[in-house]
Scaffold this motif. Sequence first.
Motif, PDB file in Angstrom:
ATOM      1  N   HIS A  34      15.723  -7.516   4.879  1.00 47.64           N
ATOM      2  CA  HIS A  34      16.846  -7.395   3.946  1.00 47.64           C
ATOM      3  C   HIS A  34      16.617  -8.250   2.696  1.00 47.64           C
ATOM      4  N   GLU A  35      16.904  -7.654   1.548  1.00 46.50           N
ATOM      5  CA  GLU A  35      16.779  -8.392   0.298  1.00 46.50           C
ATOM      6  C   GLU A  35      17.983  -9.323   0.152  1.00 46.50           C
ATOM      7  N   GLY A  36      17.716 -10.618   0.171  1.00 43.01           N
ATOM      8  CA  GLY A  36      18.788 -11.603   0.076  1.00 43.01           C
ATOM      9  C   GLY A  36      18.214 -12.998  -0.043  1.00 43.01           C
ATOM     10  N   VAL A  37      19.032 -13.981   0.265  1.00 45.95           N
ATOM     11  CA  VAL A  37      18.623 -15.375   0.135  1.00 45.95           C
ATOM     12  C   VAL A  37      17.431 -15.681   1.039  1.00 45.95           C
ATOM     13  N   THR A  38      17.480 -15.212   2.296  1.00 43.31           N
ATOM     14  CA  THR A  38      16.402 -15.536   3.237  1.00 43.31           C
ATOM     15  C   THR A  38      15.079 -14.924   2.808  1.00 43.31           C
ATOM     16  N   SER A  39      15.093 -13.674   2.348  1.00 43.17           N
ATOM     17  CA  SER A  39      13.837 -13.049   1.909  1.00 43.17           C
ATOM     18  C   SER A  39      13.245 -13.822   0.732  1.00 43.17           C
ATOM     19  N   PRO A  54      16.448  -3.597  -0.339  1.00 44.72           N
ATOM     20  CA  PRO A  54      17.808  -3.750  -0.873  1.00 44.72           C
ATOM     21  C   PRO A  54      18.812  -2.818  -0.197  1.00 44.72           C
ATOM     22  N   SER A  55      20.029  -3.300  -0.060  1.00 48.89           N
ATOM     23  CA  SER A  55      21.116  -2.456   0.448  1.00 48.89           C
ATOM     24  C   SER A  55      21.281  -1.206  -0.403  1.00 48.89           C
ATOM     25  N   LEU A  97      12.000  -9.000  15.445  1.00 51.87           N
ATOM     26  CA  LEU A  97      13.221  -8.805  14.657  1.00 51.87           C
ATOM     27  C   LEU A  97      12.971  -7.954  13.415  1.00 51.87           C
ATOM     28  N   LYS A  98      11.795  -7.382  13.319  1.00 58.23           N
ATOM     29  CA  LYS A  98      11.480  -6.532  12.178  1.00 58.23           C
ATOM     30  C   LYS A  98      11.896  -5.095  12.507  1.00 58.23           C
ATOM     31  N   VAL A  99      12.993  -4.665  11.905  1.00 53.30           N
ATOM     32  CA  VAL A  99      13.548  -3.335  12.172  1.00 53.30           C
ATOM     33  C   VAL A  99      13.900  -2.674  10.846  1.00 53.30           C
ATOM     34  N   ASN A 100      14.098  -1.355  10.915  1.00 50.44           N
ATOM     35  CA  ASN A 100      14.487  -0.602   9.729  1.00 50.44           C
ATOM     36  C   ASN A 100      15.567   0.405  10.116  1.00 50.44           C
ATOM     37  N   PRO A 101      16.783   0.305   9.554  1.00 49.92           N
ATOM     38  CA  PRO A 101      17.180  -0.632   8.511  1.00 49.92           C
ATOM     39  C   PRO A 101      17.135  -2.065   9.019  1.00 49.92           C
ATOM     40  N   PRO A 102      16.942  -3.008   8.097  1.00 46.52           N
ATOM     41  CA  PRO A 102      16.781  -4.403   8.514  1.00 46.52           C
ATOM     42  C   PRO A 102      18.115  -5.038   8.880  1.00 46.52           C
ATOM     43  N   PHE A 103      18.038  -6.162   9.584  1.00 44.48           N
ATOM     44  CA  PHE A 103      19.239  -6.946   9.796  1.00 44.48           C
ATOM     45  C   PHE A 103      19.753  -7.413   8.443  1.00 44.48           C
ATOM     46  N   ARG A 104      21.033  -7.186   8.221  1.00 43.73           N
ATOM     47  CA  ARG A 104      21.630  -7.468   6.918  1.00 43.73           C
ATOM     48  C   ARG A 104      22.400  -8.790   6.939  1.00 43.73           C
ATOM     49  N   SER A 105      23.317  -8.962   6.016  1.00 39.45           N
ATOM     50  CA  SER A 105      24.057 -10.207   5.858  1.00 39.45           C
ATOM     51  C   SER A 105      25.230 -10.286   6.843  1.00 39.45           C
ATOM     52  N   ALA A 106      25.834 -11.471   6.934  1.00 37.09           N
ATOM     53  CA  ALA A 106      27.010 -11.650   7.790  1.00 37.09           C
ATOM     54  C   ALA A 106      28.155 -10.749   7.334  1.00 37.09           C
ATOM     55  N   ASP A 107      28.300 -10.543   6.040  1.00 33.84           N
ATOM     56  CA  ASP A 107      29.356  -9.675   5.516  1.00 33.84           C
ATOM     57  C   ASP A 107      29.127  -8.230   5.934  1.00 33.84           C
TER      58      ASP A 107
END
Length: 427
Positions: free
Chosen positions: A192-197, A206-207, A284-294
């Motif tokens: 997931h494209e975000g802070v962790t990536s 990206p979402s 933990l590598k999946v598609n769609p990826p694990f996303r954000s808490a929201d």
Amino acid sequence: MKVLIRSVRIVDNKSSLNGQVRDFLIEDGILKQIGENITADQAEVLEGAGMSVSPGWVDMRVASRDPGFEHKEDLISVRKAASRGGFAEIVLLPNSEPVVHSKDTLNYISQSGRGGLVKLHVAAAVSRKAEGVDFTEMIDLHEAGAIAFTDGEHPVQNADLFLKTILYLRPLDALLMNRPEDRQLTLYGQMHEGVTSTLIGMKGIPSLAEEMMLSRDLKLLEYALEKSVYKSDKPVLHVSLISTREAVELIRAAKKKGLPVSCDVAAHQLAYQDSDLIDFDTNLKVNPPFRSADDAAAIREGLADGTIDAIVSDHNPHDEESKNLEFDHADFGITGLETAFALSVMYSGLSEGDIIEKLTTQPRRILRLENKSIVEGTTASLTFFETETEWSFDKSYSKSKNTPFLGKTLKGKVRGVVNNGKLEWFE
């Protein structure tokens, strides 16, 4: 087979016995008697105190890898994993080698599963080799028994192909299943494209890639149907594996407009977030990826209000050579058949009855399968389970072990499956 199962609680919203504790007598695959203090000569007696029973569960998204990649999973091992997960029926994706784009391959899979405890349904490809270029012979495949049409792990990128598939399948009352992803936006993406990536230096997915393609698919569905009145409770389009807040909102809005659409979410999507990938665990590598808490919160909201119709395993087996690599070289996917129920219990926020609805009634409605209910005199298709029981997932019956849940303590245990005149009972 003559089996008497004592003192199990019925979980079936369609049954007048819902919530009641009863004995079950099953003989030659038929649910002969439901009652209290049943006696039966020469019957095998199983004690079900503390257990619940529902109509047999259905998994709408399973990759079997057979034919072509039997070292990852075959049609025998996938049925073993499915029964351990409580599933009486599973839908197999067409991404084998060869792809299920001909009657020969479809018949090979269908015949291989005939007579087994777990019934195999086959989804055929929309396009030849699932390459998104040329149509398959969908009428022939439909008549040969294809339960739905999808390119499976390859989202349909071509808008014209997508639109014409809807127009082509509609007179057949056949279902199109598609996972929304714009592959131009996810090229080389790993998570997931975000802070962790950003923190760990991984190319993000990206979402937006899911949301743009879903918006396109829904607009094409509306365009295809705008000149006619669609009078059915069965969807024309099923959206697989939604993972973002906006995707949930798009489906919710489409349903309010009356579009014939349904959707599902993978059980594992409820268990992790993108921040959990900080240690580069390729399981933990999946598609769609694990996303954000929201996003995870929105998925739970969508499950609760009925926007999300079904929960699937998205069982995606890979051998050690495909997963035990640097993160950016590892394949996407988790084996999920054996853990889907437990993860639903632990992370969905749903009641027991609602979880069962999303594993039974809703998949059957979407797939045009005969509705099942716990009624005397009917063919027995049953799953026995204990929602509150904790257990250790120490052994997988899949050929592949690419799951982050091995060795973990889970809550929600499958105790047995009855289907097709056969019984498997687990300690």
